[in-house]
Design an enzyme around this catalytic site. Sequence first.
Site, PDB file in Angstrom:
ATOM      1  N   LYS A  79     -25.538  29.502   4.245  1.00 12.03           N
ATOM      2  CA  LYS A  79     -26.730  30.349   4.316  1.00 12.03           C
ATOM      3  C   LYS A  79     -26.548  31.430   5.370  1.00 12.03           C
ATOM      4  O   LYS A  79     -26.051  31.168   6.473  1.00 12.03           O
ATOM      5  CB  LYS A  79     -27.950  29.473   4.633  1.00 12.03           C
ATOM      6  CG  LYS A  79     -29.286  30.214   4.651  1.00 12.03           C
ATOM      7  CD  LYS A  79     -30.412  29.234   4.934  1.00 12.03           C
ATOM      8  CE  LYS A  79     -31.776  29.898   4.962  1.00 12.03           C
ATOM      9  NZ  LYS A  79     -32.869  28.920   5.221  1.00 12.03           N
ATOM     10  N   SER A 148     -36.418  28.925   1.805  1.00 16.37           N
ATOM     11  CA  SER A 148     -35.696  30.145   2.099  1.00 16.37           C
ATOM     12  C   SER A 148     -34.196  30.034   1.808  1.00 16.37           C
ATOM     13  O   SER A 148     -33.490  31.036   1.789  1.00 16.37           O
ATOM     14  CB  SER A 148     -35.897  30.507   3.579  1.00 16.37           C
ATOM     15  OG  SER A 148     -35.348  29.480   4.420  1.00 16.37           O
ATOM     16  N   SER A 172     -37.658  24.330   3.163  1.00 17.96           N
ATOM     17  CA  SER A 172     -36.649  25.260   2.651  1.00 17.96           C
ATOM     18  C   SER A 172     -35.347  24.628   2.216  1.00 17.96           C
ATOM     19  O   SER A 172     -34.437  25.330   1.766  1.00 17.96           O
ATOM     20  CB  SER A 172     -36.368  26.349   3.695  1.00 17.96           C
ATOM     21  OG  SER A 172     -37.517  27.132   3.906  1.00 17.96           O
TER      22      SER A 172
END
Length: 311
Positions: A79, A148, A172
């Site tokens: 990420k 996210s 998330s």
Amino acid sequence: MNLYELSATDAAAAIRAGEISSEELVKSCLDRIEVSEKKVAAWEHIDPEYALQQARDADLQRRSGAPTGCLHGVPVGVKDIFDTKDMPTEDGTPLHAGRTPAYDATAVARLREGGAVVMGKTVTTELAVYAPGKTRNPHDPDRTPGGSSSGSAAAVAANMVPLAIGTQTNGSIIRPASYCGVYGYKPTRGLISRYRVLRQSRVLDQVGVFGRSIADVALIAEQLMAFDDRDPDMRPRARPGLIETAAMDPLVPPRLAFVKTPAWDQADEDTYGAFGELADFLGSNVEEIDLSELLKSAVSWHRAIMEADLA
């Protein structure tokens, strides 16, 4: 079967045995990315030649007889809020465009120690908060992949990589995993270092992982669970034996609770039906528990803490 369809566990074993090379696996994943990325848009940064070079180095190390880790030669998505010393970390915002850190986040360093190939940086919502990124759900581009950690979940679901890491402050990990149909694991607080990861809330932030099986999730999570005194909420402790535990049958029948939250009335009929079937299937191992009164303010409390910390 195409190599990109291999589970991380099977791929690691095949590389270790010399049945396939890391370069072959990474090339297969890159080919898959070339086919699927236009539809899914899971990646913020990817350099195919650099990924292949990491794979060649991993193969050379294995052939030399040097020690190898549990993730040796396996590609992993990261990420884009984890610092990476060899590629940009832009946190999903134009405010950090072109930002290239000098050091790895501890979690990224642990991946490298385990022999993983850091394939590239996956899409995050802007600053890992509410504004969605470009990623689409691999199963239906008209539906959200969840945030996210959207790019990490979608990349695993689309067979672009067998594993990825993300973070959770407000669902998330578990939300995008659920939306994309992969396994998401958010460990107990303090088990994986958050050092050099974009900070939102010290009390809520946690690093988590994505995979296509329980065994895969255990494989990567155990590698990440090493003490780091630069994260103030970690304490010295032995690593949990996740890989061994995932391979075992339960020692005793699991006891599960079916908790209908205060938001249960917002679920649709398919959700009601699915959970009803699951409860029936589990039979006496599951008990319905009403925590409505206890949980009625949980969402507002969480929002107050998170948004104050964000500010």
